[in-house]
Scaffold this active site. Structure first.
Site, PDB file in Angstrom:
ATOM      1  N   HIS A 196      -1.816  -5.453   1.440  1.00 33.06           N
ATOM      2  CA  HIS A 196      -3.081  -6.246   1.279  1.00 33.06           C
ATOM      3  C   HIS A 196      -2.868  -7.434   0.882  1.00 33.06           C
ATOM      4  O   HIS A 196      -1.922  -7.659   0.086  1.00 33.06           O
ATOM      5  CB  HIS A 196      -3.889  -5.547   0.151  1.00 33.06           C
ATOM      6  CG  HIS A 196      -4.889  -6.023  -0.308  1.00 33.06           C
ATOM      7  ND1 HIS A 196      -6.534  -6.275   0.377  1.00 33.06           N
ATOM      8  CD2 HIS A 196      -4.993  -7.165  -1.327  1.00 33.06           C
ATOM      9  CE1 HIS A 196      -6.922  -7.134  -0.506  1.00 33.06           C
ATOM     10  NE2 HIS A 196      -6.346  -7.540  -1.466  1.00 33.06           N
ATOM     11  N   TYR A 246     -12.048  -1.871  -3.917  1.00 33.83           N
ATOM     12  CA  TYR A 246     -12.567  -2.287  -2.408  1.00 33.83           C
ATOM     13  C   TYR A 246     -14.175  -1.983  -2.512  1.00 33.83           C
ATOM     14  O   TYR A 246     -14.787  -1.955  -1.270  1.00 33.83           O
ATOM     15  CB  TYR A 246     -12.019  -0.996  -1.410  1.00 33.83           C
ATOM     16  CG  TYR A 246     -10.849  -1.396  -0.951  1.00 33.83           C
ATOM     17  CD1 TYR A 246     -10.495  -2.694  -0.197  1.00 33.83           C
ATOM     18  CD2 TYR A 246      -9.720  -0.706  -1.206  1.00 33.83           C
ATOM     19  CE1 TYR A 246      -9.252  -3.235   0.494  1.00 33.83           C
ATOM     20  CE2 TYR A 246      -8.297  -1.072  -0.848  1.00 33.83           C
ATOM     21  CZ  TYR A 246      -8.133  -2.232   0.103  1.00 33.83           C
ATOM     22  OH  TYR A 246      -7.029  -2.777   0.618  1.00 33.83           O
ATOM     23  N   GLU A 279      -9.589 -10.175  -7.762  1.00 37.94           N
ATOM     24  CA  GLU A 279      -8.604  -9.033  -7.448  1.00 37.94           C
ATOM     25  C   GLU A 279      -7.366  -9.338  -8.364  1.00 37.94           C
ATOM     26  O   GLU A 279      -6.729  -8.159  -9.029  1.00 37.94           O
ATOM     27  CB  GLU A 279      -8.069  -9.248  -6.116  1.00 37.94           C
ATOM     28  CG  GLU A 279      -9.159  -9.046  -5.205  1.00 37.94           C
ATOM     29  CD  GLU A 279      -8.688  -8.896  -3.685  1.00 37.94           C
ATOM     30  OE1 GLU A 279      -9.624  -8.619  -2.720  1.00 37.94           O
ATOM     31  OE2 GLU A 279      -7.375  -9.293  -3.173  1.00 37.94           O
ATOM     32  N   ASN A 311      -1.861   0.050   6.929  1.00 33.61           N
ATOM     33  CA  ASN A 311      -1.359  -1.141   7.435  1.00 33.61           C
ATOM     34  C   ASN A 311      -0.624  -1.905   6.462  1.00 33.61           C
ATOM     35  O   ASN A 311      -0.582  -3.069   6.538  1.00 33.61           O
ATOM     36  CB  ASN A 311      -2.472  -2.173   8.158  1.00 33.61           C
ATOM     37  CG  ASN A 311      -3.660  -2.476   7.150  1.00 33.61           C
ATOM     38  OD1 ASN A 311      -3.467  -2.193   5.905  1.00 33.61           O
ATOM     39  ND2 ASN A 311      -4.476  -3.190   7.554  1.00 33.61           N
ATOM     40  N   LYS A 344       0.704  -1.152   0.124  1.00 40.74           N
ATOM     41  CA  LYS A 344      -0.009   0.100   0.078  1.00 40.74           C
ATOM     42  C   LYS A 344       0.993   1.346  -0.055  1.00 40.74           C
ATOM     43  O   LYS A 344       1.822   1.329   0.229  1.00 40.74           O
ATOM     44  CB  LYS A 344      -0.776  -0.004   1.155  1.00 40.74           C
ATOM     45  CG  LYS A 344      -1.806  -1.276   1.130  1.00 40.74           C
ATOM     46  CD  LYS A 344      -2.963  -1.191   2.469  1.00 40.74           C
ATOM     47  CE  LYS A 344      -3.767  -2.296   2.475  1.00 40.74           C
ATOM     48  NZ  LYS A 344      -4.884  -2.127   3.539  1.00 40.74           N
TER      49      LYS A 344
HETATM   50  P1  RTP Z   1      -7.019  -6.105   3.155  1.00 40.88           P
HETATM   51  O1  RTP Z   1      -8.218  -6.337   2.610  1.00 40.88           O
HETATM   52  O2  RTP Z   1      -6.490  -4.556   2.854  1.00 40.88           O
HETATM   53  O3  RTP Z   1      -5.833  -7.144   2.930  1.00 40.88           O
HETATM   54  O4  RTP Z   1      -6.913  -6.080   4.629  1.00 40.88           O
HETATM   55  P2  RTP Z   1      -7.804  -7.244   5.451  1.00 40.88           P
HETATM   56  O5  RTP Z   1      -8.568  -8.188   4.850  1.00 40.88           O
HETATM   57  O6  RTP Z   1      -6.930  -7.558   6.776  1.00 40.88           O
HETATM   58  O7  RTP Z   1      -9.041  -5.990   6.180  1.00 40.88           O
HETATM   59  P3  RTP Z   1     -10.374  -5.923   5.546  1.00 40.88           P
HETATM   60  O8  RTP Z   1     -11.713  -6.066   6.631  1.00 40.88           O
HETATM   61  O9  RTP Z   1     -10.596  -6.476   4.276  1.00 40.88           O
HETATM   62  O10 RTP Z   1     -10.259  -4.222   5.424  1.00 40.88           O
HETATM   63  C1  RTP Z   1      -9.558  -3.614   4.121  1.00 40.88           C
HETATM   64  C2  RTP Z   1      -8.895  -2.555   4.706  1.00 40.88           C
HETATM   65  O11 RTP Z   1      -9.632  -1.384   5.311  1.00 40.88           O
HETATM   66  C3  RTP Z   1      -8.901  -0.701   6.049  1.00 40.88           C
HETATM   67  N1  RTP Z   1      -9.688  -0.821   7.407  1.00 40.88           N
HETATM   68  N2  RTP Z   1      -9.859   0.276   8.157  1.00 40.88           N
HETATM   69  N3  RTP Z   1     -10.720   1.903  10.135  1.00 40.88           N
HETATM   70  C4  RTP Z   1     -11.053   0.699  10.204  1.00 40.88           C
HETATM   71  O12 RTP Z   1     -11.651   0.258  11.288  1.00 40.88           O
HETATM   72  C5  RTP Z   1     -10.688  -0.209   9.285  1.00 40.88           C
HETATM   73  N4  RTP Z   1     -10.991  -1.590   9.003  1.00 40.88           N
HETATM   74  C6  RTP Z   1     -10.424  -2.052   7.772  1.00 40.88           C
HETATM   75  C7  RTP Z   1      -7.542  -1.498   6.286  1.00 40.88           C
HETATM   76  O13 RTP Z   1      -6.593  -0.809   5.331  1.00 40.88           O
HETATM   77  C8  RTP Z   1      -7.671  -3.009   5.699  1.00 40.88           C
HETATM   78  O14 RTP Z   1      -6.767  -3.479   5.458  1.00 40.88           O
HETATM   79 MG    MG Z   2      -9.774  -7.609   3.039  1.00 37.17          MG
END
Ligand code: RTP
Ligand code: MG
Length: 137
Positions: free
Chosen positions: A115, A49, A126, A112, A9
């Site tokens: 991804h 997203y 994706e 973070n 990212k």
């Molecule tokens: P990613 O899709 O980026 O690999 O991350 P992930 O599966 O661990 O998390 P996901 O639930 O899919 O959320 C996508 C991205 O959104 C941001 N996020 N912000 N502020 C918040 O509460 C929050 N929750 C998620 C993060 O950048 C997350 O990686």
């Molecule tokens: Mg995710």
């Protein structure tokens, strides 16, 4: 053999972690099958997203993801979806296991560093968002 999409990212690129993250993938026996650097428009970030549309963090997440260059990769290997997510650590860096990319380098739940696709079907969609079959070695 499984494939997954990885993204370094904008914060990971900004923090000069491209080499370190690729090193971790290769050290874990994961093969890089495709790779490019690009900058998403806001609309492209929203498209990527789309599943998160309507969530409170959607605006801020898509602003962030279109704020600077990213590195997108197709990773290949046995069980690579799970292995990549293990290397990444939990979404919230505070809950990520020590030694994971997010525990080591993230300091924000949104910014973070990486991804990774979360399932075979999302990996397919994706990967197709960024790469054609001809781009994948
Ligand atoms: P990613 O899709 O980026 O690999 O991350 P992930 O599966 O661990 O998390 P996901 O639930 O899919 O959320 C996508 C991205 O959104 C941001 N996020 N912000 N502020 C918040 O509460 C929050 N929750 C998620 C993060 O950048 C997350 O990686
Ligand atoms: Mg995710």
């Amino acid at each position: 053999m499984e494939r997954t999409l990885s993204i370094i990212k904008p914060d990971g690129v900004e923090k000069k972690l491209i080499g370190e993250i690729i090193r971790r993938f290769e050290a874990a026996g994961i093969r890089i099958a495709a790779m490019k650097m690009l900058r998403l428009t806001k609309a492209e970030a929203e498209g990527f997203y789309a599943v998160h549309r309507g969530k409170p963090f959607f605006e801020s997440l898509t602003d962030f993801m279109s704020s600077g260059p990213i590195v997108v990769m197709v990773l290949e290997g046995e069980d690579v979806i799970r292995k990549n997510r293990e290397l990444m650590g939990a979404t919230n860096y505070k809950e990520a296991k020590p030694g994971t990319i997010r525990a080591d380098f993230a300091s924000d739940i949104e910014k973070n560093i990486v991804h990774g696709s979360d399932a075979p079907e999302t990996a397919r969609t994706e990967i197709a968002y960024f790469f054609s079959e001809m781009d994948i070695c």
